[in-house]
Design a protein around this motif. Sequence first.
Motif, PDB file in Angstrom:
ATOM      1  N   VAL A 104      30.552 -16.139 -17.705  1.00  0.00           N
ATOM      2  CA  VAL A 104      29.691 -17.306 -17.914  1.00  0.00           C
ATOM      3  C   VAL A 104      28.338 -17.194 -17.215  1.00  0.00           C
ATOM      4  O   VAL A 104      27.496 -18.063 -17.372  1.00  0.00           O
ATOM      5  CB  VAL A 104      30.386 -18.616 -17.455  1.00  0.00           C
ATOM      6  CG1 VAL A 104      31.594 -18.914 -18.312  1.00  0.00           C
ATOM      7  CG2 VAL A 104      30.769 -18.553 -15.990  1.00  0.00           C
ATOM      8  N   PHE A 105      28.093 -16.140 -16.459  1.00  0.00           N
ATOM      9  CA  PHE A 105      26.897 -16.085 -15.614  1.00  0.00           C
ATOM     10  C   PHE A 105      25.618 -15.769 -16.385  1.00  0.00           C
ATOM     11  O   PHE A 105      24.758 -16.602 -16.510  1.00  0.00           O
ATOM     12  CB  PHE A 105      27.115 -15.112 -14.456  1.00  0.00           C
ATOM     13  CG  PHE A 105      28.225 -15.563 -13.557  1.00  0.00           C
ATOM     14  CD1 PHE A 105      28.084 -16.686 -12.776  1.00  0.00           C
ATOM     15  CD2 PHE A 105      29.424 -14.884 -13.537  1.00  0.00           C
ATOM     16  CE1 PHE A 105      29.117 -17.134 -11.967  1.00  0.00           C
ATOM     17  CE2 PHE A 105      30.448 -15.321 -12.730  1.00  0.00           C
ATOM     18  CZ  PHE A 105      30.309 -16.441 -11.940  1.00  0.00           C
ATOM     19  N   GLN A 106      25.443 -14.576 -16.892  1.00  0.00           N
ATOM     20  CA  GLN A 106      24.249 -14.213 -17.649  1.00  0.00           C
ATOM     21  C   GLN A 106      24.672 -13.468 -18.910  1.00  0.00           C
ATOM     22  O   GLN A 106      24.562 -12.245 -18.984  1.00  0.00           O
ATOM     23  CB  GLN A 106      23.308 -13.357 -16.809  1.00  0.00           C
ATOM     24  CG  GLN A 106      22.671 -14.129 -15.686  1.00  0.00           C
ATOM     25  CD  GLN A 106      21.677 -13.279 -14.921  1.00  0.00           C
ATOM     26  OE1 GLN A 106      21.687 -12.064 -14.992  1.00  0.00           O
ATOM     27  NE2 GLN A 106      20.813 -13.940 -14.179  1.00  0.00           N
ATOM     28  N   PRO A 107      25.149 -14.196 -19.901  1.00  0.00           N
ATOM     29  CA  PRO A 107      25.624 -13.528 -21.117  1.00  0.00           C
ATOM     30  C   PRO A 107      24.467 -12.958 -21.936  1.00  0.00           C
ATOM     31  O   PRO A 107      23.354 -13.464 -21.905  1.00  0.00           O
ATOM     32  CB  PRO A 107      26.321 -14.656 -21.880  1.00  0.00           C
ATOM     33  CG  PRO A 107      25.620 -15.893 -21.429  1.00  0.00           C
ATOM     34  CD  PRO A 107      25.266 -15.649 -19.989  1.00  0.00           C
ATOM     35  N   ALA A 108      24.743 -11.898 -22.662  1.00  0.00           N
ATOM     36  CA  ALA A 108      23.765 -11.356 -23.597  1.00  0.00           C
ATOM     37  C   ALA A 108      23.732 -12.200 -24.861  1.00  0.00           C
ATOM     38  O   ALA A 108      22.760 -12.202 -25.596  1.00  0.00           O
ATOM     39  CB  ALA A 108      24.127  -9.909 -23.941  1.00  0.00           C
ATOM     40  N   PHE A 109      24.814 -12.942 -25.091  1.00  0.00           N
ATOM     41  CA  PHE A 109      24.958 -13.707 -26.333  1.00  0.00           C
ATOM     42  C   PHE A 109      25.651 -15.021 -26.020  1.00  0.00           C
ATOM     43  O   PHE A 109      26.693 -15.042 -25.361  1.00  0.00           O
ATOM     44  CB  PHE A 109      25.793 -12.889 -27.318  1.00  0.00           C
ATOM     45  CG  PHE A 109      25.932 -13.515 -28.662  1.00  0.00           C
ATOM     46  CD1 PHE A 109      24.894 -13.463 -29.582  1.00  0.00           C
ATOM     47  CD2 PHE A 109      27.094 -14.166 -29.022  1.00  0.00           C
ATOM     48  CE1 PHE A 109      25.021 -14.046 -30.831  1.00  0.00           C
ATOM     49  CE2 PHE A 109      27.229 -14.748 -30.272  1.00  0.00           C
ATOM     50  CZ  PHE A 109      26.197 -14.685 -31.176  1.00  0.00           C
TER      51      PHE A 109
END
Length: 140
Positions: free
Chosen positions: A82-87
């Motif tokens: 949940v932190f820095q998703p690409a999508f």
Amino acid sequence: MKIMKKNLCLSIVFTVYAFATRAQPLMETITIQTAHTSLVYNVDKEGDLKQTYFGKRLAENQLENVQLSNLEAYPAYGEAYVFQPAFRVVHADGNLTTELKYIRKEVSEPDNNVTLTKILLKDKFYNLSVFLCTKAYKAE
């Protein structure tokens, strides 16, 4: 005798557990290379696409020794990430969770110096597909 049977059962359970927790076998390896660089993806038996290597070009015999990692190639929001998703997408029902699974790859050569690799990922629960596209310039 009863203690011996109990110990034998525990040994069997631990042995089965040890084999079950080993690294998952690979379904497919996807290699994208230039003259100086290799990018290697592996697909595990669950259909998860993992980026296992990016760096100095590997020889063919070195590719089979690249180990499966837990680094998702294209992390999507939800599940455990949940932190820095690409999508990230909001589905029609309001759900934010996306589980992208590997479907197939397509490799083409638009010209002599370029290899285009398209990796199709599809959500496990929703009618959502994503192409992960990579252009590799062979001479560079």
